[in-house]
Design a protein around this motif. Sequence first.
Motif, mmCIF file in Angstrom:
data_model
loop_
_atom_site.group_PDB
_atom_site.id
_atom_site.type_symbol
_atom_site.label_atom_id
_atom_site.label_comp_id
_atom_site.label_asym_id
_atom_site.label_seq_id
_atom_site.Cartn_x
_atom_site.Cartn_y
_atom_site.Cartn_z
ATOM 1 N N SER A 81 -3.353 0.929 -3.580
ATOM 2 C CA SER A 81 -2.626 -0.318 -3.856
ATOM 3 C C SER A 81 -1.496 -0.053 -4.833
ATOM 4 O O SER A 81 -1.728 0.474 -5.917
ATOM 5 N N LYS B 189 0.839 -1.194 0.000
ATOM 6 C CA LYS B 189 0.000 0.000 0.000
ATOM 7 C C LYS B 189 0.878 1.250 0.000
ATOM 8 O O LYS B 189 2.043 1.212 0.415
ATOM 9 N N PRO C 26 -5.161 3.123 4.471
ATOM 10 C CA PRO C 26 -4.401 1.872 4.354
ATOM 11 C C PRO C 26 -4.888 0.828 5.362
ATOM 12 O O PRO C 26 -5.345 1.164 6.453
#
Length: 170
Positions: free
Chosen positions: A31, A18, A71
């Motif tokens: 991502s 991430k 995240p």
Amino acid sequence: MTTNPSCLVVVVPCSAAKLSTTAPVPAADLSVGSFHRLCRRAAHAIAGGTGTVLVLSAAHGFVTLDEPLAPYELRMGEPGSVQPDQLRAQAERLGLHHARQLIALGGRAYVDAVATVRPDVLRPWPAAAASASSATGCPALPPPSNRCSWHKSSRTLEFACPPIRRPLSC
């Protein structure tokens, strides 16, 4: 987002890697793993200018590329990951059952999760190749360059792929 009945929808997996941030960022930016990027390039090539690309997040389910996400550390199938009933409810809200065609790119757990929503989902990559690729950094799939094409008749994906770009909504 509600899917247009003539729309093609391509779903890509999130990635374990991430963006290094604590603030929410668009799903398209969160991502950063190599397999996710490869899937995104392929998805945009398949969707063209009229299809839609969604991310299947292990934590949040189906998300649009512009949806802000913080995240997280979670893989599909792990305790706390999104469950089939949640995916079906999201698919209903998004109108995925109306999509002309639904294509899932990614490893077996992610593609199988999409299939719980639409059993007729197309799986253009062999599950073994996709799973091996996500675990080892893509050696089982050809590397991206500047061409990618989707062959409807054989339902196969031929590489190399264009740079990632945001798709137009259908």
